[in-house]
Design a protein around this motif. Sequence first.
Motif, PDB file in Angstrom:
ATOM      1  N   LEU A  33       0.860  -1.176   0.000  1.00 25.55           N
ATOM      2  CA  LEU A  33       0.000   0.000   0.000  1.00 25.55           C
ATOM      3  C   LEU A  33       0.898   1.228   0.000  1.00 25.55           C
ATOM      4  O   LEU A  33       1.734   1.382   0.899  1.00 25.55           O
ATOM      5  CB  LEU A  33      -0.905   0.031   1.236  1.00 25.55           C
ATOM      6  N   ALA A  34       0.744   2.104  -0.997  1.00 25.10           N
ATOM      7  CA  ALA A  34       1.599   3.283  -1.100  1.00 25.10           C
ATOM      8  C   ALA A  34       0.767   4.489  -1.478  1.00 25.10           C
ATOM      9  O   ALA A  34      -0.104   4.404  -2.355  1.00 25.10           O
ATOM     10  CB  ALA A  34       2.707   3.058  -2.129  1.00 25.10           C
ATOM     11  N   GLY A  35       1.026   5.601  -0.824  1.00 26.60           N
ATOM     12  CA  GLY A  35       0.272   6.811  -1.138  1.00 26.60           C
ATOM     13  C   GLY A  35       0.558   7.912  -0.154  1.00 26.60           C
ATOM     14  O   GLY A  35       1.557   7.887   0.569  1.00 26.60           O
ATOM     15  N   GLY A  36      -0.321   8.883  -0.096  1.00 28.65           N
ATOM     16  CA  GLY A  36      -0.162   9.995   0.817  1.00 28.65           C
ATOM     17  C   GLY A  36      -0.455   9.587   2.250  1.00 28.65           C
ATOM     18  O   GLY A  36      -1.201   8.634   2.503  1.00 28.65           O
ATOM     19  N   ILE A  76       9.880   4.578  -4.007  1.00 26.75           N
ATOM     20  CA  ILE A  76       8.800   3.582  -4.008  1.00 26.75           C
ATOM     21  C   ILE A  76       9.223   2.334  -4.779  1.00 26.75           C
ATOM     22  O   ILE A  76       8.933   1.197  -4.373  1.00 26.75           O
ATOM     23  CB  ILE A  76       7.511   4.167  -4.606  1.00 26.75           C
ATOM     24  N   ALA A  77       9.926   2.530  -5.893  1.00 28.08           N
ATOM     25  CA  ALA A  77      10.409   1.380  -6.672  1.00 28.08           C
ATOM     26  C   ALA A  77      11.330   0.506  -5.823  1.00 28.08           C
ATOM     27  O   ALA A  77      11.287  -0.729  -5.914  1.00 28.08           O
ATOM     28  CB  ALA A  77      11.120   1.858  -7.928  1.00 28.08           C
ATOM     29  N   ASP A  78      12.160   1.125  -4.971  1.00 27.37           N
ATOM     30  CA  ASP A  78      13.046   0.360  -4.087  1.00 27.37           C
ATOM     31  C   ASP A  78      12.235  -0.473  -3.093  1.00 27.37           C
ATOM     32  O   ASP A  78      12.572  -1.632  -2.820  1.00 27.37           O
ATOM     33  CB  ASP A  78      13.985   1.305  -3.335  1.00 27.37           C
ATOM     34  N   VAL A  79      11.180   0.109  -2.534  1.00 28.53           N
ATOM     35  CA  VAL A  79      10.329  -0.636  -1.599  1.00 28.53           C
ATOM     36  C   VAL A  79       9.703  -1.842  -2.296  1.00 28.53           C
ATOM     37  O   VAL A  79       9.665  -2.950  -1.745  1.00 28.53           O
ATOM     38  CB  VAL A  79       9.237   0.281  -1.018  1.00 28.53           C
ATOM     39  N   PHE A  89      -1.047  -1.071  -4.413  1.00 23.68           N
ATOM     40  CA  PHE A  89      -2.190  -0.172  -4.341  1.00 23.68           C
ATOM     41  C   PHE A  89      -1.672   1.257  -4.290  1.00 23.68           C
ATOM     42  O   PHE A  89      -0.874   1.606  -3.418  1.00 23.68           O
ATOM     43  CB  PHE A  89      -3.038  -0.470  -3.098  1.00 23.68           C
ATOM     44  N   ALA A  90      -2.126   2.075  -5.242  1.00 24.21           N
ATOM     45  CA  ALA A  90      -1.783   3.494  -5.298  1.00 24.21           C
ATOM     46  C   ALA A  90      -2.942   4.259  -4.676  1.00 24.21           C
ATOM     47  O   ALA A  90      -4.056   4.254  -5.217  1.00 24.21           O
ATOM     48  CB  ALA A  90      -1.552   3.938  -6.736  1.00 24.21           C
ATOM     49  N   ILE A  91      -2.684   4.931  -3.556  1.00 24.89           N
ATOM     50  CA  ILE A  91      -3.761   5.478  -2.736  1.00 24.89           C
ATOM     51  C   ILE A  91      -3.552   6.976  -2.539  1.00 24.89           C
ATOM     52  O   ILE A  91      -2.487   7.402  -2.074  1.00 24.89           O
ATOM     53  CB  ILE A  91      -3.805   4.768  -1.366  1.00 24.89           C
TER      54      ILE A  91
END
Length: 365
Positions: A33-36, A76-79, A89-91
């Motif tokens: 899960l990645a986003g703001g 984010i690519a590294d994660v 998931f882009a949140i």
Amino acid sequence: MRTIQMSNYTVGEDCFETIPAVLAGYRATRIVLAGGARALAAAAPGIRAALEDTGISIEAEVVYGTDSTQRNVDAIADVLAQTAADAVFAIGGGKAIDTVKTAAKQHDLPVFSVPTICSNCSSATAIAVIYHDDGSFKEYAYPDAPVHIFINPAIIAEAPAEYFWAGIGDALSKQPEVEYATSGKDLSHTAALGLTLAHTCTEPLMEWGAEGLADVRAGHASEAVKQIALDIVVNTGYVSNLTNQPDFYYNSSLAHAFYNASCGVTRSGAHHLHGEVVSFGVLVLHAYRGDDAELERYARFNKQLGLPVTLAELDLDRSHLPQLVELAQQTNEWKLGNPQAFSPEAFTAAIIAADAFGQTLLEER
């Protein structure tokens, strides 16, 4: 050969309940899960609840940063690489989703988008805006479109209303920009379909915009909120994917040229959101075309919603015009989003005309 990417979507306050079945179709069992930060706080609990006892693991929950820069894309690519995720998931809003889409493309991972605000159509598109670290426009990236969108009107209604407001402003550009960019062109099936769908973008905003904005300000997930969310995310997002292709670009025009140029103009005052600035750029486009009726219609709608109708509302003035016009000529929209070459002189005159008309509106009681 051309492949057109169009996201599937689920809409409703119970949309997260469909996540396990949707992920099963992609054999995704390890997700990130990645986003703001605010977006994750709003959406992640519901996503986690939907995945309980499913065998699908959330490998990481990561804040992307605050802007869609290459630095944040790489982080984010590294994660994603470290977690060996098979989906992400882009949140959040446009910048969060653009960052995550672009990072996922580095690993060819499917993206599932969750727009927690409706500031633009990023959650459906195969294009992303990348900025320099100083906030100025850098380039477009071309990730894959999200494979599925989960649109939860309750989360959108509870988000800060300014983003919904700006999203309406951004969506106002889709129909007039595509109509102008395609005018006089011999269109392929894909482009013609994009133009046809573009004709559906403005009227829902005019019909539901004021009510939807009032409901978001009240935190109420109404039919108006859902209709505006669908228009911003789905209608304009699908148009973007149909009109932005390797052999043609009809997706945006002078309204976005004005916005992208404004990012490079240093001035005092408040930060202005993407769609806020674009909404004034739409007035510039109508003035450039000499379409006084549409200039007035869109300007009056802007005024009704509190969107800008003058340069001053964007902390700009006529002293900024030479730099704005110079920077606009470096944009893709200037070079590609037109039926014939744009004129710097006519663009300058259009900005002045839009600003002058807006001033007369503000003087009305």
